[in-house]
Design a protein around this motif. Sequence first.
Motif, mmCIF file in Angstrom:
data_model
loop_
_atom_site.group_PDB
_atom_site.id
_atom_site.type_symbol
_atom_site.label_atom_id
_atom_site.label_comp_id
_atom_site.label_asym_id
_atom_site.label_seq_id
_atom_site.Cartn_x
_atom_site.Cartn_y
_atom_site.Cartn_z
ATOM 1 N N HIS A 85 0.831 -1.203 0.000
ATOM 2 C CA HIS A 85 0.000 0.000 0.000
ATOM 3 C C HIS A 85 0.865 1.253 0.000
ATOM 4 O O HIS A 85 2.065 1.202 0.258
ATOM 5 C CB HIS A 85 -0.895 0.004 1.247
ATOM 6 C CG HIS A 85 -0.106 0.122 2.519
ATOM 7 N ND1 HIS A 85 0.462 -0.961 3.149
ATOM 8 C CD2 HIS A 85 0.243 1.201 3.266
ATOM 9 C CE1 HIS A 85 1.108 -0.566 4.227
ATOM 10 N NE2 HIS A 85 1.006 0.748 4.317
ATOM 11 N N HIS A 87 0.263 5.685 1.236
ATOM 12 C CA HIS A 87 -0.434 6.412 2.302
ATOM 13 C C HIS A 87 -1.077 7.691 1.767
ATOM 14 O O HIS A 87 -1.173 8.685 2.502
ATOM 15 C CB HIS A 87 0.538 6.729 3.439
ATOM 16 C CG HIS A 87 1.374 5.566 3.832
ATOM 17 N ND1 HIS A 87 2.569 5.276 3.219
ATOM 18 C CD2 HIS A 87 1.155 4.566 4.710
ATOM 19 C CE1 HIS A 87 3.058 4.157 3.722
ATOM 20 N NE2 HIS A 87 2.227 3.701 4.629
ATOM 21 N N HIS A 126 4.936 0.341 0.367
ATOM 22 C CA HIS A 126 5.582 -0.745 1.114
ATOM 23 C C HIS A 126 4.543 -1.762 1.585
ATOM 24 O O HIS A 126 3.345 -1.539 1.500
ATOM 25 C CB HIS A 126 6.401 -0.204 2.297
ATOM 26 C CG HIS A 126 5.608 0.385 3.417
ATOM 27 N ND1 HIS A 126 6.160 0.706 4.628
ATOM 28 C CD2 HIS A 126 4.286 0.709 3.523
ATOM 29 C CE1 HIS A 126 5.234 1.192 5.422
ATOM 30 N NE2 HIS A 126 4.083 1.217 4.784
HETATM 31 FE FE LIG Z 1 2.208 1.846 5.622
#
Ligand SMILES: [Fe+2]
Length: 173
Positions: A85, A87, A126
Amino acid sequence: MNSDSDLQIAGDILEVPHLLQAPREHPATVAEFAGLVRSIAADRSQWEHLVRYDATTRWYHRLRTGPGYEVWLLSWVPGQGSGRHDHGSSSGVWTVLEGTLTEHTARGTHALGTGTQRVTAPGYVHEVVNDTLEPAVSLHVYYPGLTEMPMHAPQCSAAAVPEEAAADAAPAR
Ligand SMILES: [Fe+2]
């Protein structure tokens, strides 16, 4: 009146407390957010009683909020992971409070032991996994607060998936 020195012009700083700057109540720089993370990590009374291991889902708890930022506590049982994912537009500073977490990025895989601190910029992709046999706890500050966590396709170890193709993949939730 004799006023040929700075001290005479400015006076004694200790006698003019209104000129002293108060310490900032909220962090505003990466270094200050890292300091906030370190201070919470060092004070177990702020988070230890909120750790909760849940075998069905990663357990997360919003520990604190401030102007523009949020602090989250995450508990990981063995085998739990975040999926790959980013952010959204949030920057993050995070640390491992207990146990060891493994971070997979396009640059490689790193085991992050207790006390390791990481900084993530918007767009940083990450996957974080607890691949040990012990539970783990982590602390995350997001600025601005995390409003989206776009999921990416799993990284193919044999032949790398082009980043654009991964970014276009449909969210997993
Ligand atoms: Fe994360």
